[in-house]
Write a protein that holds these residues in place. Sequence first.
Motif, PDB file in Angstrom:
ATOM      1  N   LEU A  43       0.836  -1.200   0.000  1.00  0.00           N
ATOM      2  CA  LEU A  43       0.000   0.000   0.000  1.00  0.00           C
ATOM      3  C   LEU A  43       0.870   1.249   0.000  1.00  0.00           C
ATOM      4  CD1 LEU A  43      -2.795   1.338   0.132  1.00  0.00           C
ATOM      5  CD2 LEU A  43      -2.613   1.226   2.624  1.00  0.00           C
ATOM      6  N   ALA A  44       1.893   1.250   0.826  1.00  0.00           N
ATOM      7  CA  ALA A  44       2.808   2.411   0.866  1.00  0.00           C
ATOM      8  C   ALA A  44       3.436   2.633  -0.502  1.00  0.00           C
ATOM      9  CB  ALA A  44       3.875   2.199   1.930  1.00  0.00           C
ATOM     10  N   SER A  46       2.173   1.704  -3.462  1.00  0.00           N
ATOM     11  CA  SER A  46       1.184   2.163  -4.442  1.00  0.00           C
ATOM     12  C   SER A  46       0.715   3.593  -4.178  1.00  0.00           C
ATOM     13  CB  SER A  46      -0.008   1.208  -4.494  1.00  0.00           C
ATOM     14  OG  SER A  46      -0.763   1.283  -3.317  1.00  0.00           O
ATOM     15  N   CYS A  47       0.785   4.042  -2.909  1.00  0.00           N
ATOM     16  CA  CYS A  47       0.386   5.414  -2.580  1.00  0.00           C
ATOM     17  C   CYS A  47       1.510   6.419  -2.833  1.00  0.00           C
ATOM     18  CB  CYS A  47      -0.046   5.507  -1.115  1.00  0.00           C
ATOM     19  SG  CYS A  47      -1.664   4.790  -0.810  1.00  0.00           S
ATOM     20  N   THR A  49       3.947   7.346  -0.906  1.00  0.00           N
ATOM     21  CA  THR A  49       4.642   7.593   0.362  1.00  0.00           C
ATOM     22  C   THR A  49       3.926   6.838   1.467  1.00  0.00           C
ATOM     23  OG1 THR A  49       3.329   9.510   1.042  1.00  0.00           O
ATOM     24  CG2 THR A  49       5.257   9.962  -0.367  1.00  0.00           C
ATOM     25  N   GLU A  50       4.678   6.530   2.513  1.00  0.00           N
ATOM     26  CA  GLU A  50       4.087   5.851   3.655  1.00  0.00           C
ATOM     27  C   GLU A  50       3.047   6.747   4.326  1.00  0.00           C
ATOM     28  OE1 GLU A  50       6.363   4.648   7.378  1.00  0.00           O
ATOM     29  OE2 GLU A  50       6.325   2.768   6.229  1.00  0.00           O
ATOM     30  N   SER A  52       1.070   9.019   2.958  1.00  0.00           N
ATOM     31  CA  SER A  52      -0.179   8.978   2.181  1.00  0.00           C
ATOM     32  C   SER A  52      -0.953   7.693   2.468  1.00  0.00           C
ATOM     33  CB  SER A  52       0.113   9.061   0.682  1.00  0.00           C
ATOM     34  OG  SER A  52       0.708  10.283   0.356  1.00  0.00           O
ATOM     35  N   ALA A  53      -0.228   6.591   2.571  1.00  0.00           N
ATOM     36  CA  ALA A  53      -0.868   5.307   2.858  1.00  0.00           C
ATOM     37  C   ALA A  53      -1.483   5.299   4.261  1.00  0.00           C
ATOM     38  CB  ALA A  53       0.152   4.178   2.714  1.00  0.00           C
ATOM     39  N   TRP A  55      -2.606   7.907   5.919  1.00  0.00           N
ATOM     40  CA  TRP A  55      -3.815   8.737   5.875  1.00  0.00           C
ATOM     41  C   TRP A  55      -4.969   7.994   5.220  1.00  0.00           C
ATOM     42  CZ3 TRP A  55      -5.393  12.424   8.756  1.00  0.00           C
ATOM     43  CH2 TRP A  55      -4.474  13.291   9.357  1.00  0.00           C
ATOM     44  N   LEU A  56      -4.674   7.277   4.137  1.00  0.00           N
ATOM     45  CA  LEU A  56      -5.712   6.500   3.471  1.00  0.00           C
ATOM     46  C   LEU A  56      -6.264   5.436   4.423  1.00  0.00           C
ATOM     47  CD1 LEU A  56      -7.345   5.753   0.947  1.00  0.00           C
ATOM     48  CD2 LEU A  56      -5.434   4.276   0.272  1.00  0.00           C
ATOM     49  N   GLN A  57      -5.367   4.752   5.119  1.00  0.00           N
ATOM     50  CA  GLN A  57      -5.799   3.741   6.086  1.00  0.00           C
ATOM     51  C   GLN A  57      -6.622   4.374   7.205  1.00  0.00           C
ATOM     52  OE1 GLN A  57      -3.343   0.259   7.307  1.00  0.00           O
ATOM     53  NE2 GLN A  57      -3.115   1.448   9.188  1.00  0.00           N
ATOM     54  N   MET A 104      -6.832  -1.532   0.602  1.00  0.00           N
ATOM     55  CA  MET A 104      -5.741  -1.443   1.578  1.00  0.00           C
ATOM     56  C   MET A 104      -4.705  -2.540   1.371  1.00  0.00           C
ATOM     57  SD  MET A 104      -6.525   1.217   3.263  1.00  0.00           S
ATOM     58  CE  MET A 104      -5.265   1.055   4.489  1.00  0.00           C
TER      59      MET A 104
END
Length: 151
Positions: A43-44, A46-47, A49-50, A52-53, A55-57, A104
Amino acid sequence: MKKRMIARGIVGFFIGVTIGQVIPMISCLVYGEGNYYPVAPALAESCGTELSAVWLQFVLCGMMGVCFGAGSVIWETENWSILKQTVLHLLLSSAVMFPTAYLMQWMERSIKGIAVYAGVFVGIYAVIWLTSYLAWRGKVQELNHTLHKNQ
Protein backbone atom coordinates in the motif's frame (compact mmCIF):
# COMPACT_ATOMS: atom_id res chain seq x y z
CA MET A 1 -33.40 5.33 14.89
CA LYS A 2 -31.56 7.95 12.81
CA LYS A 3 -30.12 9.59 15.94
CA ARG A 4 -28.82 6.22 17.17
CA MET A 5 -27.27 5.52 13.77
CA ILE A 6 -25.53 8.91 13.70
CA ALA A 7 -24.28 8.63 17.28
CA ARG A 8 -23.02 5.10 16.74
CA GLY A 9 -21.46 6.12 13.45
CA ILE A 10 -19.50 8.91 15.13
CA VAL A 11 -18.29 6.61 17.90
CA GLY A 12 -17.64 3.94 15.28
CA PHE A 13 -15.30 6.26 13.37
CA PHE A 14 -12.99 6.53 16.36
CA ILE A 15 -13.23 2.82 17.14
CA GLY A 16 -12.41 2.01 13.50
CA VAL A 17 -9.38 4.31 13.53
CA THR A 18 -8.19 2.77 16.78
CA ILE A 19 -8.55 -0.76 15.47
CA GLY A 20 -6.80 0.34 12.27
CA GLN A 21 -3.80 1.37 14.38
CA VAL A 22 -3.80 -1.57 16.80
CA ILE A 23 -3.89 -4.32 14.16
CA PRO A 24 -0.63 -3.20 12.46
CA MET A 25 1.06 -3.02 15.87
CA ILE A 26 -0.02 -6.57 16.70
CA SER A 27 0.97 -7.77 13.22
CA CYS A 28 4.41 -6.23 13.65
CA LEU A 29 4.83 -7.92 17.03
CA VAL A 30 4.10 -11.26 15.39
CA TYR A 31 5.63 -10.86 11.92
CA GLY A 32 7.64 -7.63 11.93
CA GLU A 33 10.96 -9.02 13.22
CA GLY A 34 11.39 -5.91 15.36
CA ASN A 35 10.25 -3.48 12.65
CA TYR A 36 7.10 -1.38 12.61
CA TYR A 37 5.02 -1.21 9.44
CA PRO A 38 2.01 1.10 9.96
CA VAL A 39 0.50 -0.07 6.65
CA ALA A 40 0.97 -2.93 4.22
CA PRO A 41 4.26 -2.28 2.36
CA ALA A 42 2.45 -2.76 -0.97
CA LEU A 43 0.00 0.00 0.00
CA ALA A 44 2.81 2.41 0.87
CA GLU A 45 4.41 1.65 -2.48
CA SER A 46 1.18 2.16 -4.44
CA CYS A 47 0.39 5.41 -2.58
CA GLY A 48 3.83 6.83 -3.27
CA THR A 49 4.64 7.59 0.36
CA GLU A 50 4.09 5.85 3.65
CA LEU A 51 2.37 8.98 5.02
CA SER A 52 -0.18 8.98 2.18
CA ALA A 53 -0.87 5.31 2.86
CA VAL A 54 -1.31 5.96 6.59
CA TRP A 55 -3.81 8.74 5.87
CA LEU A 56 -5.71 6.50 3.47
CA GLN A 57 -5.80 3.74 6.09
CA PHE A 58 -6.94 6.25 8.72
CA VAL A 59 -9.86 7.44 6.60
CA LEU A 60 -10.93 4.00 5.37
CA CYS A 61 -10.73 2.41 8.83
CA GLY A 62 -12.75 5.32 10.21
CA MET A 63 -15.37 4.90 7.50
CA MET A 64 -15.55 1.17 8.22
CA GLY A 65 -16.17 2.07 11.85
CA VAL A 66 -18.95 4.45 10.81
CA CYS A 67 -20.64 1.72 8.75
CA PHE A 68 -20.30 -0.94 11.44
CA GLY A 69 -21.43 1.44 14.17
CA ALA A 70 -24.44 2.77 12.28
CA GLY A 71 -25.24 -0.69 10.95
CA SER A 72 -25.49 -2.13 14.45
CA VAL A 73 -29.06 -0.81 14.65
CA ILE A 74 -30.00 -3.70 12.34
CA TRP A 75 -29.94 -5.93 15.41
CA GLU A 76 -32.50 -3.70 17.15
CA THR A 77 -35.17 -3.91 14.46
CA GLU A 78 -37.51 -6.15 16.42
CA ASN A 79 -40.03 -6.81 13.66
CA TRP A 80 -37.29 -8.45 11.52
CA SER A 81 -36.43 -12.11 11.92
CA ILE A 82 -32.98 -13.10 13.11
CA LEU A 83 -32.37 -14.51 9.62
CA LYS A 84 -33.20 -11.18 7.96
CA GLN A 85 -31.08 -9.26 10.46
CA THR A 86 -28.15 -11.62 9.94
CA VAL A 87 -28.34 -11.56 6.14
CA LEU A 88 -28.61 -7.75 6.02
CA HIS A 89 -25.78 -7.29 8.52
CA LEU A 90 -23.57 -9.78 6.68
CA LEU A 91 -24.27 -8.03 3.36
CA LEU A 92 -23.48 -4.61 4.88
CA SER A 93 -20.34 -5.93 6.54
CA SER A 94 -19.19 -7.58 3.33
CA ALA A 95 -19.94 -4.46 1.26
CA VAL A 96 -17.73 -2.46 3.62
CA MET A 97 -14.94 -4.96 4.31
CA PHE A 98 -14.19 -6.38 0.88
CA PRO A 99 -13.59 -3.13 -1.02
CA THR A 100 -11.64 -1.71 1.92
CA ALA A 101 -9.51 -4.84 2.28
CA TYR A 102 -8.86 -4.81 -1.46
CA LEU A 103 -7.91 -1.12 -1.53
CA MET A 104 -5.74 -1.44 1.58
CA GLN A 105 -4.07 -4.55 0.11
CA TRP A 106 -4.95 -6.63 3.15
CA MET A 107 -5.64 -9.50 0.76
CA GLU A 108 -3.74 -10.92 -2.16
CA ARG A 109 -5.09 -9.36 -5.34
CA SER A 110 -6.04 -12.59 -7.09
CA ILE A 111 -9.03 -14.91 -7.27
CA LYS A 112 -7.34 -17.19 -4.73
CA GLY A 113 -6.57 -14.25 -2.42
CA ILE A 114 -10.13 -12.98 -2.57
CA ALA A 115 -11.51 -16.49 -1.95
CA VAL A 116 -9.21 -17.01 1.05
CA TYR A 117 -10.13 -13.59 2.46
CA ALA A 118 -13.84 -14.31 1.94
CA GLY A 119 -13.51 -17.66 3.70
CA VAL A 120 -11.68 -16.15 6.66
CA PHE A 121 -14.15 -13.26 6.83
CA VAL A 122 -17.22 -15.51 6.78
CA GLY A 123 -15.61 -17.88 9.29
CA ILE A 124 -14.85 -15.06 11.73
CA TYR A 125 -18.32 -13.60 11.17
CA ALA A 126 -19.92 -16.99 11.91
CA VAL A 127 -17.92 -17.45 15.13
CA ILE A 128 -18.81 -13.95 16.36
CA TRP A 129 -22.47 -14.41 15.37
CA LEU A 130 -22.75 -17.80 17.06
CA THR A 131 -21.05 -16.55 20.23
CA SER A 132 -23.37 -13.54 20.41
CA TYR A 133 -26.43 -15.66 19.66
CA LEU A 134 -25.62 -18.16 22.39
CA ALA A 135 -24.90 -15.39 24.91
CA TRP A 136 -28.20 -13.62 24.17
CA ARG A 137 -30.11 -16.90 24.18
CA GLY A 138 -28.73 -17.63 27.64
CA LYS A 139 -29.78 -14.18 28.88
CA VAL A 140 -33.29 -14.64 27.47
CA GLN A 141 -33.61 -18.07 29.09
CA GLU A 142 -32.44 -16.65 32.40
CA LEU A 143 -34.93 -13.78 32.15
CA ASN A 144 -37.76 -16.17 31.26
CA HIS A 145 -36.83 -18.41 34.18
CA THR A 146 -36.91 -15.40 36.54
CA LEU A 147 -40.28 -14.28 35.17
CA HIS A 148 -41.83 -17.74 35.54
CA LYS A 149 -40.42 -18.09 39.05
CA ASN A 150 -42.01 -14.78 40.13
CA GLN A 151 -45.50 -15.64 38.80
